[in-house]
Motif scaffolding. Structure first.
Motif, PDB file in Angstrom:
ATOM      1  N   LYS A 421       0.839  -1.187   0.000  1.00  0.00           N
ATOM      2  CA  LYS A 421       0.000   0.000   0.000  1.00  0.00           C
ATOM      3  C   LYS A 421       0.883   1.250   0.000  1.00  0.00           C
ATOM      4  O   LYS A 421       2.026   1.232   0.468  1.00  0.00           O
ATOM      5  N   SER A 422       0.340   2.322  -0.524  1.00  0.00           N
ATOM      6  CA  SER A 422       1.043   3.599  -0.549  1.00  0.00           C
ATOM      7  C   SER A 422       0.185   4.650   0.157  1.00  0.00           C
ATOM      8  O   SER A 422      -1.010   4.423   0.397  1.00  0.00           O
ATOM      9  N   PRO A 423       0.771   5.811   0.476  1.00  0.00           N
ATOM     10  CA  PRO A 423      -0.028   6.865   1.117  1.00  0.00           C
ATOM     11  C   PRO A 423      -1.259   7.254   0.309  1.00  0.00           C
ATOM     12  O   PRO A 423      -2.272   7.669   0.883  1.00  0.00           O
ATOM     13  N   ASN A 424      -1.205   7.108  -1.009  1.00  0.00           N
ATOM     14  CA  ASN A 424      -2.361   7.470  -1.836  1.00  0.00           C
ATOM     15  C   ASN A 424      -3.559   6.556  -1.604  1.00  0.00           C
ATOM     16  O   ASN A 424      -4.675   6.891  -2.018  1.00  0.00           O
ATOM     17  N   ASP A 425      -3.330   5.413  -0.977  1.00  0.00           N
ATOM     18  CA  ASP A 425      -4.435   4.496  -0.675  1.00  0.00           C
ATOM     19  C   ASP A 425      -5.231   4.938   0.545  1.00  0.00           C
ATOM     20  O   ASP A 425      -6.292   4.372   0.827  1.00  0.00           O
ATOM     21  N   ILE A 426      -4.732   5.918   1.293  1.00  0.00           N
ATOM     22  CA  ILE A 426      -5.446   6.432   2.465  1.00  0.00           C
ATOM     23  C   ILE A 426      -6.353   7.558   1.990  1.00  0.00           C
ATOM     24  O   ILE A 426      -5.932   8.710   1.863  1.00  0.00           O
ATOM     25  N   SER A 427      -7.617   7.245   1.743  1.00  0.00           N
ATOM     26  CA  SER A 427      -8.526   8.195   1.102  1.00  0.00           C
ATOM     27  C   SER A 427      -8.780   9.443   1.933  1.00  0.00           C
ATOM     28  O   SER A 427      -9.026  10.526   1.391  1.00  0.00           O
ATOM     29  N   TRP A 428      -8.738   9.326   3.263  1.00  0.00           N
ATOM     30  CA  TRP A 428      -9.109  10.435   4.136  1.00  0.00           C
ATOM     31  C   TRP A 428      -7.941  11.360   4.463  1.00  0.00           C
ATOM     32  O   TRP A 428      -8.131  12.422   5.070  1.00  0.00           O
ATOM     33  N   LEU A 429      -6.719  10.977   4.094  1.00  0.00           N
ATOM     34  CA  LEU A 429      -5.535  11.747   4.492  1.00  0.00           C
ATOM     35  C   LEU A 429      -5.332  12.942   3.558  1.00  0.00           C
ATOM     36  O   LEU A 429      -5.288  12.776   2.336  1.00  0.00           O
ATOM     37  N   PRO A 430      -5.224  14.163   4.102  1.00  0.00           N
ATOM     38  CA  PRO A 430      -4.984  15.340   3.259  1.00  0.00           C
ATOM     39  C   PRO A 430      -3.728  15.177   2.409  1.00  0.00           C
ATOM     40  O   PRO A 430      -2.746  14.554   2.837  1.00  0.00           O
ATOM     41  N   GLN A 431      -3.740  15.752   1.223  1.00  0.00           N
ATOM     42  CA  GLN A 431      -2.672  15.548   0.247  1.00  0.00           C
ATOM     43  C   GLN A 431      -1.311  15.978   0.772  1.00  0.00           C
ATOM     44  O   GLN A 431      -0.285  15.348   0.473  1.00  0.00           O
ATOM     45  N   LYS A 432      -1.253  17.046   1.558  1.00  0.00           N
ATOM     46  CA  LYS A 432       0.049  17.543   1.998  1.00  0.00           C
ATOM     47  C   LYS A 432       0.777  16.535   2.878  1.00  0.00           C
ATOM     48  O   LYS A 432       2.015  16.516   2.917  1.00  0.00           O
ATOM     49  N   TYR A 433       0.037  15.676   3.586  1.00  0.00           N
ATOM     50  CA  TYR A 433       0.676  14.642   4.397  1.00  0.00           C
ATOM     51  C   TYR A 433       1.237  13.542   3.499  1.00  0.00           C
ATOM     52  O   TYR A 433       2.281  12.960   3.803  1.00  0.00           O
ATOM     53  N   LYS A 434       0.559  13.258   2.405  1.00  0.00           N
ATOM     54  CA  LYS A 434       1.062  12.251   1.466  1.00  0.00           C
ATOM     55  C   LYS A 434       2.317  12.754   0.764  1.00  0.00           C
ATOM     56  O   LYS A 434       3.257  11.995   0.529  1.00  0.00           O
ATOM     57  N   GLU A 435       2.338  14.040   0.427  1.00  0.00           N
ATOM     58  CA  GLU A 435       3.483  14.608  -0.272  1.00  0.00           C
ATOM     59  C   GLU A 435       4.700  14.751   0.632  1.00  0.00           C
ATOM     60  O   GLU A 435       5.822  14.911   0.144  1.00  0.00           O
ATOM     61  N   ALA A 436       4.480  14.683   1.948  1.00  0.00           N
ATOM     62  CA  ALA A 436       5.595  14.809   2.884  1.00  0.00           C
ATOM     63  C   ALA A 436       6.501  13.589   2.856  1.00  0.00           C
ATOM     64  O   ALA A 436       7.633  13.622   3.345  1.00  0.00           O
ATOM     65  N   ILE A 437       6.028  12.470   2.268  1.00  0.00           N
ATOM     66  CA  ILE A 437       6.863  11.281   2.130  1.00  0.00           C
ATOM     67  C   ILE A 437       7.873  11.520   1.024  1.00  0.00           C
ATOM     68  O   ILE A 437       7.518  11.797  -0.115  1.00  0.00           O
ATOM     69  N   THR A 438       9.163  11.434   1.351  1.00  0.00           N
ATOM     70  CA  THR A 438      10.201  11.697   0.362  1.00  0.00           C
ATOM     71  C   THR A 438      10.269  10.565  -0.647  1.00  0.00           C
ATOM     72  O   THR A 438      10.024   9.401  -0.309  1.00  0.00           O
ATOM     73  N   PRO A 439      10.628  10.860  -1.937  1.00  0.00           N
ATOM     74  CA  PRO A 439      10.737   9.807  -2.941  1.00  0.00           C
ATOM     75  C   PRO A 439      11.705   8.709  -2.533  1.00  0.00           C
ATOM     76  O   PRO A 439      11.485   7.541  -2.793  1.00  0.00           O
ATOM     77  N   ALA A 440      12.798   9.084  -1.868  1.00  0.00           N
ATOM     78  CA  ALA A 440      13.773   8.072  -1.464  1.00  0.00           C
ATOM     79  C   ALA A 440      13.154   7.077  -0.504  1.00  0.00           C
ATOM     80  O   ALA A 440      13.379   5.872  -0.590  1.00  0.00           O
ATOM     81  N   ALA A 441      12.355   7.568   0.453  1.00  0.00           N
ATOM     82  CA  ALA A 441      11.728   6.661   1.418  1.00  0.00           C
ATOM     83  C   ALA A 441      10.622   5.852   0.767  1.00  0.00           C
ATOM     84  O   ALA A 441      10.420   4.686   1.078  1.00  0.00           O
ATOM     85  N   GLU A 442       9.907   6.483  -0.189  1.00  0.00           N
ATOM     86  CA  GLU A 442       8.785   5.805  -0.828  1.00  0.00           C
ATOM     87  C   GLU A 442       9.257   4.685  -1.746  1.00  0.00           C
ATOM     88  O   GLU A 442       8.637   3.637  -1.851  1.00  0.00           O
ATOM     89  N   ASP A 443      10.387   4.930  -2.445  1.00  0.00           N
ATOM     90  CA  ASP A 443      10.838   3.990  -3.464  1.00  0.00           C
ATOM     91  C   ASP A 443      12.076   3.217  -3.049  1.00  0.00           C
ATOM     92  O   ASP A 443      12.784   2.664  -3.886  1.00  0.00           O
ATOM     93  N   SER A 444      12.390   3.207  -1.756  1.00  0.00           N
ATOM     94  CA  SER A 444      13.605   2.544  -1.295  1.00  0.00           C
ATOM     95  C   SER A 444      13.566   1.064  -1.653  1.00  0.00           C
ATOM     96  O   SER A 444      12.555   0.401  -1.494  1.00  0.00           O
ATOM     97  N   PRO A 445      14.689   0.510  -2.187  1.00  0.00           N
ATOM     98  CA  PRO A 445      14.718  -0.896  -2.592  1.00  0.00           C
ATOM     99  C   PRO A 445      14.637  -1.812  -1.388  1.00  0.00           C
ATOM    100  O   PRO A 445      15.088  -1.473  -0.296  1.00  0.00           O
ATOM    101  N   ASP A 446      14.051  -2.937  -1.585  1.00  0.00           N
ATOM    102  CA  ASP A 446      13.920  -3.932  -0.525  1.00  0.00           C
ATOM    103  C   ASP A 446      15.084  -4.905  -0.633  1.00  0.00           C
ATOM    104  O   ASP A 446      15.248  -5.580  -1.646  1.00  0.00           O
ATOM    105  N   VAL A 447      15.924  -4.967   0.408  1.00  0.00           N
ATOM    106  CA  VAL A 447      17.076  -5.854   0.384  1.00  0.00           C
ATOM    107  C   VAL A 447      16.644  -7.296   0.181  1.00  0.00           C
ATOM    108  O   VAL A 447      17.300  -8.081  -0.491  1.00  0.00           O
TER     109      VAL A 447
END
Length: 498
Positions: A421-447
């Motif tokens: 799941k990603s932050p965009n799946d949280i329908s009730w969460l305001p957009q600015k909280y979703k955008e606060a997730i940095t791309p590096a943290a969002e797309d970090s590779p899984d060892v």
């Protein structure tokens, strides 16, 4: 169907489905202790397809409801034919003299005596009262002899499924002519938590205490979940709307050697009862079939599916059943109890309402009074739960559950995403909280992905793995697939399946 006559129904309407809908309506009038009047009828019934056919539809339904309720009342009084809902409704009907004035004589002497002995009556959690309780209080409260004080938060009304009314505070104010005092200051939550609450629910007057901590609101991926528990000097509370994620989270924490307790004795009882119900329904004693129990669960789920989908709220009931069965399978896979007694022992390992230093997990309903330095919402994308034919009151209660979940933490509020799941799946969460997730943290590779992709598997080992998979029942296969999705990612699995 039998109410209108099958020969008079418009084409395409199923008499049996109309009967079931009427039975559901009858249950609601008993559950909520409602008078059979037009206002209450309009709140619940949904036979709109018939309104053009019958100009006197409301009168027909109200007369049928009154007739059925009277027969049920007579059967309860004369022959003690009382089901679970009757326990409240029969008493309410007697107190209000709905069917027989003589019934009140059974209560009047005791009520008068109690009223004279009471000086101060305090009602906590007043938003979670039902009409029976309010009616009984109206018999006890006499301004000449006693005083009533009711405290509650209308936004924490979440027990309509138990017969509680959503406007309990309003009923108190109207019934007892209470003076109302607003208490907008929250003494639990950090300031950042309440800012989020006000952004989602701007109509709720809630403010932080002047000395409240600033705190933080953060989104946590499933892979980083355990990082929340690095400081064991803090107190933790986790809440979840679904049962299965609650169970799997508890098992994950226990596997890491962390102390965890699920503080919900009602859920513990439901799990044990559901295990027994499955075996009873299929006529398969658990002790003789524990090794193939997942197969029994799959059979049970399939047999219940058709029955539930035929009901008015079938989608919601089926979703609840699927969630419960997934929780049961998770426990079976972790402990594989060989008897009902071992099931009870297993449940007691992780369900415990005693005090102690542990990571406390709750369903949102049971966690309404809990709090912690760090509060985390498990699978926040499941909030609020929406289903077909959901009444406005049911939808409001789902929003109330979200409000309760957001207001449990003193310092940190963490939204723990479900697998894949990603932050965009949280329908009730305001957009600015979703955008606060940095791309590096969002797309970090899984060892773990690299390790799995580089692993070499011989043909013999592959054959053994395939043979094992073929033996797995469907619930076990779902568990394996969820694990593969978690490790490889949804896109990789989709590519493989194609």
């Amino acid at each position: 169907g039998s109410l209108f006559g099958t020969d008079k129904l418009p084409a395409g309407l199923d008499p049996q489905s109309l009967d079931r809908e009427f039975e559901g309506l009858l249950d609601k009038f008993r559950l909520y202790c409602l008078d059979t009047n037009l206002e209450n009828l309009k709140h619940f019934y949904n036979l709109y397809q018939l309104e053009m056919q019958y100009s006197n539809l409301d009168d027909l339904i109200l007369k049928a409801l009154s007739k059925c309720l009277r027969r049920g009342y007579d059967a309860a009084i004369r022959f003690h034919h009382i089901d679970f809902v009757d326990q409240a409704w029969i008493l309410w009907a007697g107190v209000k003299e709905i069917f027989a004035k003589s019934e009140k004589e059974l209560f009047s002497a005791a009520v008068i005596a109690w009223s004279k002995d009471l000086f101060f009556v305090a009602v906590d959690e007043a938003q979670d009262t039902d009409l029976l309780q309010i009616n009984l209080l109206s018999q006890l409260i006499d301004p000449q002899h006693n005083f009533l004080c009711a405290v509650g938060d209308r936004r924490q009304a979440v027990y309509s499924f138990r017969g509680c009314i959503g406007d309990g505070l309003d009923k108190f104010q109207k019934t007892f002519n209470c003076e109302s005092f607003l208490l907008p200051v929250n003494y639990r939550c950090a300031k950042s938590h309440l800012r989020l609450v006000r952004e989602i629910f701007p109509h709720i007057p809630i403010e932080p205490h002047s000395e409240a901590a600033e705190g933080e609101v953060k989104i946590v991926k499933a892979a980083n979940f355990l990082e929340l528990f690095t400081d064991r000097s803090l107190s933790y509370i986790g809440v979840c709307r679904r049962n299965a994620p609650l169970i799997t989270t508890a098992l994950l924490l226990l596997a890491q050697g962390l102390p965890v307790k699920i503080k919900d004795s009602s859920l513990a009882r439901k799990i044990c009862l559901e295990v027994e119900k499955i075996c009873k329904k299929l006529k398969q004693p658990y002790e003789d079939n524990w090794q193939i129990f997942p197969n029994l669960v799959a059979q049970y789920e399939e047999s219940e599916r058709q029955r539930l989908l035929s009901l008015e709220d079938g989608d919601a009931r089926l979703a609840s059943l699927t969630d419960m069965l997934a929780a049961i399978i998770a426990l079976w896979e972790a402990y594989q109890p060989q008897s009902i007694h071992q099931w009870e022992a297993t449940i007691n390992k992780i369900f415990d309402e005693s005090e102690g230093k542990a990571i406390n997990l709750y369903s949102i309903h049971s966690g309404k009074g809990g709090e912690g330095d760090i509060a985390f919402i498990i699978a926040p994308e499941n909030l609020p739960l929406i289903h077909k034919k959901q009444t406005p009151e049911e939808r409001e209660q789902e929003n109330n559950l979200l409000y309760v979940a957001l207001t449990r933490g003193r310092e940190t509020l963490a939204l723990v995403l479900g697998e894949d799941k990603s932050p965009n799946d949280i329908s009730w969460l305001p957009q600015k909280y979703k955008e606060a997730i940095t791309p590096a943290a969002e797309d970090s590779p899984d060892v773990e992905v690299d390790r799995v992709q580089e692993a070499e598997v011989s043909q013999e080992e592959m054959a053994q793995l395939l043979a094992r998979l073929e033996e797995f029942p469907r619930p076990k296969l779902r568990t394996v697939l969820r694990e593969l999705v978690d490790r490889l990612g949804k896109e990789s699995i989709v590519d493989l399946l194609q």
